[in-house]
Design a protein around this motif. Structure first.
Motif, PDB file in Angstrom:
ATOM      1  N   LEU A   1       0.837  -1.195   0.000  1.00 11.25           N
ATOM      2  CA  LEU A   1       0.000   0.000   0.000  1.00 11.25           C
ATOM      3  C   LEU A   1       0.876   1.252   0.000  1.00 11.25           C
ATOM      4  O   LEU A   1       0.606   2.231  -0.688  1.00 11.25           O
ATOM      5  CB  LEU A   1      -0.905   0.016   1.229  1.00 11.25           C
ATOM      6  CG  LEU A   1      -2.201  -0.786   1.151  1.00 11.25           C
ATOM      7  CD1 LEU A   1      -2.886  -0.839   2.510  1.00 11.25           C
ATOM      8  CD2 LEU A   1      -3.131  -0.185   0.121  1.00 11.25           C
ATOM      9  N   PHE A   2       1.925   1.190   0.767  1.00  2.04           N
ATOM     10  CA  PHE A   2       2.801   2.343   0.918  1.00  2.04           C
ATOM     11  C   PHE A   2       3.624   2.579  -0.351  1.00  2.04           C
ATOM     12  O   PHE A   2       3.686   3.687  -0.874  1.00  2.04           O
ATOM     13  CB  PHE A   2       3.703   2.113   2.128  1.00  2.04           C
ATOM     14  CG  PHE A   2       4.624   3.250   2.440  1.00  2.04           C
ATOM     15  CD1 PHE A   2       4.193   4.564   2.373  1.00  2.04           C
ATOM     16  CD2 PHE A   2       5.933   2.999   2.820  1.00  2.04           C
ATOM     17  CE1 PHE A   2       5.046   5.609   2.671  1.00  2.04           C
ATOM     18  CE2 PHE A   2       6.789   4.044   3.130  1.00  2.04           C
ATOM     19  CZ  PHE A   2       6.345   5.349   3.043  1.00  2.04           C
ATOM     20  N   PHE A   3       4.221   1.505  -0.863  1.00  2.00           N
ATOM     21  CA  PHE A   3       5.109   1.693  -2.014  1.00  2.00           C
ATOM     22  C   PHE A   3       4.339   1.851  -3.320  1.00  2.00           C
ATOM     23  O   PHE A   3       4.835   2.473  -4.255  1.00  2.00           O
ATOM     24  CB  PHE A   3       6.128   0.558  -2.091  1.00  2.00           C
ATOM     25  CG  PHE A   3       7.166   0.659  -1.012  1.00  2.00           C
ATOM     26  CD1 PHE A   3       8.086   1.707  -1.024  1.00  2.00           C
ATOM     27  CD2 PHE A   3       7.212  -0.245   0.041  1.00  2.00           C
ATOM     28  CE1 PHE A   3       9.038   1.831  -0.017  1.00  2.00           C
ATOM     29  CE2 PHE A   3       8.159  -0.122   1.044  1.00  2.00           C
ATOM     30  CZ  PHE A   3       9.067   0.924   1.020  1.00  2.00           C
TER      31      PHE A   3
ATOM     32  N   TRP B   1       1.779  -1.608 -14.234  1.00  5.59           N
ATOM     33  CA  TRP B   1       0.909  -2.359 -13.322  1.00  5.59           C
ATOM     34  C   TRP B   1       0.896  -1.726 -11.937  1.00  5.59           C
ATOM     35  O   TRP B   1      -0.113  -1.730 -11.234  1.00  5.59           O
ATOM     36  CB  TRP B   1       1.334  -3.820 -13.244  1.00  5.59           C
ATOM     37  CG  TRP B   1       2.737  -4.042 -12.713  1.00  5.59           C
ATOM     38  CD1 TRP B   1       3.879  -4.074 -13.453  1.00  5.59           C
ATOM     39  CD2 TRP B   1       3.120  -4.248 -11.360  1.00  5.59           C
ATOM     40  NE1 TRP B   1       4.971  -4.284 -12.637  1.00  5.59           N
ATOM     41  CE2 TRP B   1       4.530  -4.404 -11.352  1.00  5.59           C
ATOM     42  CE3 TRP B   1       2.429  -4.328 -10.152  1.00  5.59           C
ATOM     43  CZ2 TRP B   1       5.244  -4.614 -10.175  1.00  5.59           C
ATOM     44  CZ3 TRP B   1       3.152  -4.547  -8.991  1.00  5.59           C
ATOM     45  CH2 TRP B   1       4.549  -4.680  -9.002  1.00  5.59           C
ATOM     46  N   LEU B   2       2.029  -1.147 -11.548  1.00  6.95           N
ATOM     47  CA  LEU B   2       2.094  -0.508 -10.234  1.00  6.95           C
ATOM     48  C   LEU B   2       1.290   0.800 -10.254  1.00  6.95           C
ATOM     49  O   LEU B   2       0.637   1.168  -9.272  1.00  6.95           O
ATOM     50  CB  LEU B   2       3.549  -0.242  -9.875  1.00  6.95           C
ATOM     51  CG  LEU B   2       3.881  -0.200  -8.377  1.00  6.95           C
ATOM     52  CD1 LEU B   2       3.397  -1.468  -7.695  1.00  6.95           C
ATOM     53  CD2 LEU B   2       5.375  -0.044  -8.161  1.00  6.95           C
TER      54      LEU B   2
ATOM     55  N   SER C   1       2.117   3.792  -4.057  1.00  2.75           N
ATOM     56  CA  SER C   1       1.410   5.057  -3.901  1.00  2.75           C
ATOM     57  C   SER C   1       2.392   6.158  -4.250  1.00  2.75           C
ATOM     58  O   SER C   1       3.583   5.913  -4.472  1.00  2.75           O
ATOM     59  CB  SER C   1       0.933   5.248  -2.468  1.00  2.75           C
ATOM     60  OG  SER C   1       2.003   5.694  -1.660  1.00  2.75           O
ATOM     61  N   ASN C   2       1.908   7.395  -4.272  1.00  2.79           N
ATOM     62  CA  ASN C   2       2.776   8.514  -4.592  1.00  2.79           C
ATOM     63  C   ASN C   2       3.419   9.114  -3.340  1.00  2.79           C
ATOM     64  O   ASN C   2       3.827  10.257  -3.343  1.00  2.79           O
ATOM     65  CB  ASN C   2       1.972   9.578  -5.325  1.00  2.79           C
ATOM     66  CG  ASN C   2       0.717   9.921  -4.538  1.00  2.79           C
ATOM     67  OD1 ASN C   2       0.486   9.344  -3.470  1.00  2.79           O
ATOM     68  ND2 ASN C   2      -0.074  10.831  -5.045  1.00  2.79           N
ATOM     69  N   ALA C   3       3.505   8.308  -2.244  1.00  2.00           N
ATOM     70  CA  ALA C   3       4.023   8.854  -0.993  1.00  2.00           C
ATOM     71  C   ALA C   3       5.508   9.201  -1.092  1.00  2.00           C
ATOM     72  O   ALA C   3       5.942  10.231  -0.589  1.00  2.00           O
ATOM     73  CB  ALA C   3       3.785   7.873   0.146  1.00  2.00           C
ATOM     74  N   LEU C   4       6.287   8.335  -1.753  1.00  2.00           N
ATOM     75  CA  LEU C   4       7.738   8.519  -1.771  1.00  2.00           C
ATOM     76  C   LEU C   4       8.242   9.080  -3.091  1.00  2.00           C
ATOM     77  O   LEU C   4       9.303   9.701  -3.132  1.00  2.00           O
ATOM     78  CB  LEU C   4       8.446   7.183  -1.514  1.00  2.00           C
ATOM     79  CG  LEU C   4       8.241   6.557  -0.137  1.00  2.00           C
ATOM     80  CD1 LEU C   4       8.997   5.239  -0.053  1.00  2.00           C
ATOM     81  CD2 LEU C   4       8.728   7.500   0.949  1.00  2.00           C
ATOM     82  N   TYR C   5       7.510   8.797  -4.169  1.00  2.00           N
ATOM     83  CA  TYR C   5       7.979   9.216  -5.488  1.00  2.00           C
ATOM     84  C   TYR C   5       6.757   9.368  -6.387  1.00  2.00           C
ATOM     85  O   TYR C   5       5.718   8.779  -6.128  1.00  2.00           O
ATOM     86  CB  TYR C   5       8.941   8.188  -6.074  1.00  2.00           C
ATOM     87  CG  TYR C   5       8.649   6.781  -5.636  1.00  2.00           C
ATOM     88  CD1 TYR C   5       7.502   6.125  -6.082  1.00  2.00           C
ATOM     89  CD2 TYR C   5       9.488   6.111  -4.745  1.00  2.00           C
ATOM     90  CE1 TYR C   5       7.216   4.848  -5.665  1.00  2.00           C
ATOM     91  CE2 TYR C   5       9.195   4.825  -4.319  1.00  2.00           C
ATOM     92  CZ  TYR C   5       8.053   4.192  -4.782  1.00  2.00           C
ATOM     93  OH  TYR C   5       7.754   2.933  -4.362  1.00  2.00           O
TER      94      TYR C   5
END
Ligand SMILES: Nc1ncnc2c1ncn2[C@@H]1O[C@H](COP(=O)(O)OP(=O)(O)OP(=O)(O)O)[C@@H](O)[C@H]1O
Ligand SMILES: [Mg+2]
Lengths: 273, 281
Positions: free
Chosen positions: B210-212, B226-227, B214-218
Motif C-alpha cells: 500500500l505504501f510503495f 501495473w504498479l 502510492s505517490n508517498a515517496l515518489y
C-alpha cells in the motif's frame, strides 16, 4: 404475565460439536435461576444465544416476549450481562467503565453521574472508582462488571460464573450485592456456577445441563427430594450428589470438558491483561 | 485473631433509586450519532490515560523525515515535480504515519475481544457502526497528533508549508478520513481472520505494498504500468495528493481526492461493521 426468558428447542453447534442440543426452559419474572452443569455442558453457549452474541440457528429464544433473533436491539435493551471471563476495560478507570455503559444505554447527561455513582456504590466500589481498572483485584473487577450491568436497570441479569476464581469473602460479597439489588428492583437473574453451595443457597430454581441438554429443572429442594426418592436412602442428599447423579462421574465430565473449557475457566480466574 | 477483610456492605434500597428505572431509549435518527459520540468519548478517555504512546509513536515518522528525507534531498535522485524532495516527502510521511497507526486497530479490536470487552459492548443496544466509527475516530485523532508533529518538524527543516487555516483544516480532514479508512480495513480483516497472529501477518503483508504502490515517496510516473494501476485504486495515493496540494500549494485534484477518501471511509465503516459480529463467535 410474560416469562422473563423462554427457550424452545434451542440448538447450537460448533462444527461437529453440538454444544446445545435442544433445550426447553422458561424462567419466570423475578426468579433467580441457576444453570448448572459440568465443563463443556453448553451453559455459556446457551447464554451467548440468549444475549444475541450467537445467532439462533434452530429453536426459539424469547426475552420478555421479544424474539432474540429478530428483535435483537429490544432484547439487548433488557439485558445486563456479565460474561464468564473478567471483562472490564483495564485502560479506563472504574467510573469510566460504568459511564460507558450508561452512555450506550442513553442515560441522559444530567442523570448520568448520579446513576453511575449509585451503581458503583451498590457494589461497594465508590471509593476505588477513580483508579484504573487494570489495578483492580479479581473480586473488584467482578463487582465492577456488576455495576456496569446494573447501571441500565436491566430486567434480566445474566451472570456467567460470577464468582469463579474469587475468595470466599469476595464470593459472598458478590452474592450479597446481587441479592440487595434484586430485592430492590425485582429483576430476574440467570446465573451459572460450579459452586453447589451457592446454587443451593441463592437460586430459586436450578436447571442441570449435561451434554447440551437439560437433564433436570426444579427447585433445589425438589431436586434433592427426587434423588432421595430414587435412591431410597435415608438423609437428604446434597445438591452435589444430585449433580453427580445426573452428570455421571466427575471423570467423564473432565474428559468431555476439553482444553478449551478449562482454558476459558482459567482465564476467568486471572486478572485483566 | 486478626480480623478478616470485610466484604463491602451491600447498598440499602434508598441508595439505589436511580437504578430502578431503565433509561428512556433514544429513537430514530438520534440513535446512531449519540452512540458514535459515546464511543468517541470512551476512546478519548483511553487516549488521555495513555499519552506516552502518542509521543513515542511520533518518533518513527520524524526519523523518516529526518534521515530518509534529508539524505534523498541531498542525493537528488528522485524527481519530485519541481519542488525540493523534503517538501515532496512531508505529505507522504503524514499519510504513512496515519496508515501505520490505523492498520493496527484490528489488532486492538481482537485484543478487546479476547479481553471480553467487545462481547459486552455487542450485547448493548449499540449499532455496530457506532463501535467501528469510535475506533475510526480514535485512529483519526492519533493520526492528527502525529500529523501536527510532522508538520512542525517539516517547517523547522525549512519545508515551505502553507499556513492558510482553511488549507490546514483540509489537511486535518484528509488525515482523519484516511485513518478512518485504514482502521476500518483493519477491523474488517480482523472480522475475517478472527485471530491476532494471522491479522499481524496480513497487516504487515499489505502495508508495504500500500505504501510503495502510492505517490508517498515518489511520483507515480516513475512506476511500471501495473504498479501505476495499483496506485490508482489505492486510497493512500489520493490522500497524499490532497495533503501535498494543501500543504505546499502544488497542483492537486482536491475534489476527486476528497470524494475518494470519503467514499472509502464510508465503505470501510460499512464493511467493518458487517464483519465485526463474527469476532464474537
Ligand atoms: N467458539 C467455539 N468453537 C468451537 N467449540 C466451542 C466454542 N465454544 C464452545 N465450544 C464447545 O462447545 C461445548 C460447550 O461449551 P460451553 O462453553 O458452552 O460449556 P460450559 O457449560 O459453559 O462450560 P464451562 O463450565 O467450562 O464454562 C464444549 O464442548 C466446547 O468445547
Ligand atoms: Mg461456561
Amino acid at each position: 404475565m410474560t416469562d422473563a426468558l423462554g427457550l424452545t428447542g434451542l440448538r447450537y453447534r460448533f462444527g461437529k460439536v453440538e454444544a446445545v442440543a435442544g433445550v426447553d426452559l422458561t424462567v419466570a419474572e423475578g426468579e433467580i435461576f441457576g444453570l448448572l452443569g459440568p465443563n463443556g455442558a453448553g451453559k455459556t453457549t446457551a447464554i451467548r444465544c440468549i444475549t444475541t452474541l450467537l445467532p439462533v440457528p434452530s429453536g426459539m429464544v424469547r426475552v420478555f416476549g421479544h424474539d432474540a433473533s429478530r428483535e435483537r436491539m429490544a432484547v439487548r435493551r433488557l439485558l445486563g450481562y456479565v460474561p464468564q471471563q473478567l471483562s472490564a476495560d483495564g485502560n479506563l478507570t472504574g467510573r469510566e467503565n460504568v459511564a460507558m455503559f450508561a452512555r450506550v444505554f442513553d442515560v441522559p447527561r444530567r442523570e448520568r453521574a448520579a446513576r453511575v455513582e449509585q451503581a458503583l456504590t451498590a457494589v461497594g466500589l465508590a471509593e476505588a472508582s477513580g483508579r484504573m481498572a487494570a489495578t483492580y483485584s479479581g473480586g473488584m473487577v467482578r463487582r465492577l462488571e456488576l455495576a456496569q450491568a446494573l447501571v441500565s436497570a436491566p430486567r434480566l441479569l445474566i451472570l456467567d460464573e460470577p464468582t469463579i476464581g474469587l475468595d470466599p469473602i469476595a464470593r459472598t460479597g458478590v452474592w450479597e450485592h446481587i441479592n440487595a439489588v434484586r430485592a430492590a428492583t425485582g429483576m430476574t437473574v440467570l446465573v451459572t456456577t460450579h459452586y453447589m453451595d451457592e446454587a443451593d443457597q441463592y437460586c430459586d430454581r436450578i436447571g442441570l445441563m449435561h451434554r447440551g441438554v437439560l437433564r433436570a429443572c426444579a427447585t433445589p429442594y425438589r431436586l434433592k427430594e427426587d434423588l432421595r426418592a430414587r435412591q431410597g436412602g435415608d438423609g437428604v442428599p446434597t445438591l452435589e450428589e444430585v449433580f453427580r447423579d445426573l452428570a455421571g462421574s466427575g471423570l467423564e465430565g473432565e474428559l468431555e470438558g476439553g482444553f478449551r473449557d478449562v482454558r476459558s475457566t482459567r482465564r476467568t480466574a486471572t486478572r485483566l491483561g | 485473631m486478626s480480623a478478616a477483610p470485610a466484604a463491602p456492605q451491600p447498598a440499602s434500597a434508598d441508595q439505589l433509586d436511580l437504578l430502578l428505572t431503565p433509561p428512556r431509549p433514544l429513537t430514530g435518527w438520534r440513535v446512531l450519532p449519540a452512540r458514535i459520540a459515546a464511543m468517541c468519548v470512551v476512546e478519548l478517555q483511553k487516549l488521555r490515560h495513555d499519552r506516552s504512546e502518542l509521543y513515542t509513536r511520533a518518533i518513527q515518522p520524524a526519523l523518516w523525515l529526518l534521515i530518509f528525507g534529508m539524505t534523498f534531498t541531498r542525493i537528488g535522485l528522485i524527481p519530485s515535480d519541481g519542488i525540493p524532495y523534503l517538501d515532496y516527502l512531508a505529505a507522504g510521511i503524514i499519510a504513512q504515519s496515519a496508515m501505520f497507526i490505523s492498520i493496527f486497530y484490528g489488532i486492538q479490536i481482537i485484543w478487546e475481544r479476547d479481553a471480553g470487552v467487545l462481547n459486552k459492548l455487542l450485547v448493548t443496544p449499540t449499532p455496530r457502526a457506532a463501535l467501528v466509527a469510535g475506533k475510526a475516530f480514535a485512529a483519526g485523532i492519533k493520526a492528527l497528533i502525529q500529523a501536527l508533529v510532522i508538520v512542525v518538524l517539516a517547517a523547522v527543516l525549512g519545508v515551505g508549508i502553507s499556513w492558510n487555516p482553511l488549507r490546514l483544516l483540509g489537511v486535518a480532514v484528509a488525515v482523519v478520513l484516511g485513518a478512518a479508512f485504514f482502521s476500518c480495513l483493519s477491523v474488517a480483516i480482523a472480522g475475517i481472520v478472527r485471530n491476532r497472529d494471522r491479522l499481524m501477518g496480513i497487516g504487515q503483508a499489505i502495508t508495504m505494498p500500500l505504501f510503495f504502490a502510492s505517490n508517498a515517496l515518489y511520483p507515480t510516473s516513475l512506476m511500471p504500468g501495473w504498479l501505476q494501476a495499483l496506485s490508482a485504486v489505492n486510497p493512500l495515493s489520493y490522500q497524499v495528493d490532497a495533503l501535498r496540494g494543501l500543504l505546499l500549494g502544488t497542483p492537486a485534484h482536491l475534489p476527486l481526492d476528497f470524494a475518494v477518501l470519503a467514499v472509502s471511509a464510508v465503505l470501510g465503516i460499512a464493511a467493518a461493521s458487517a464483519l465485526l459480529p463474527r469476532l464474537a463467535r
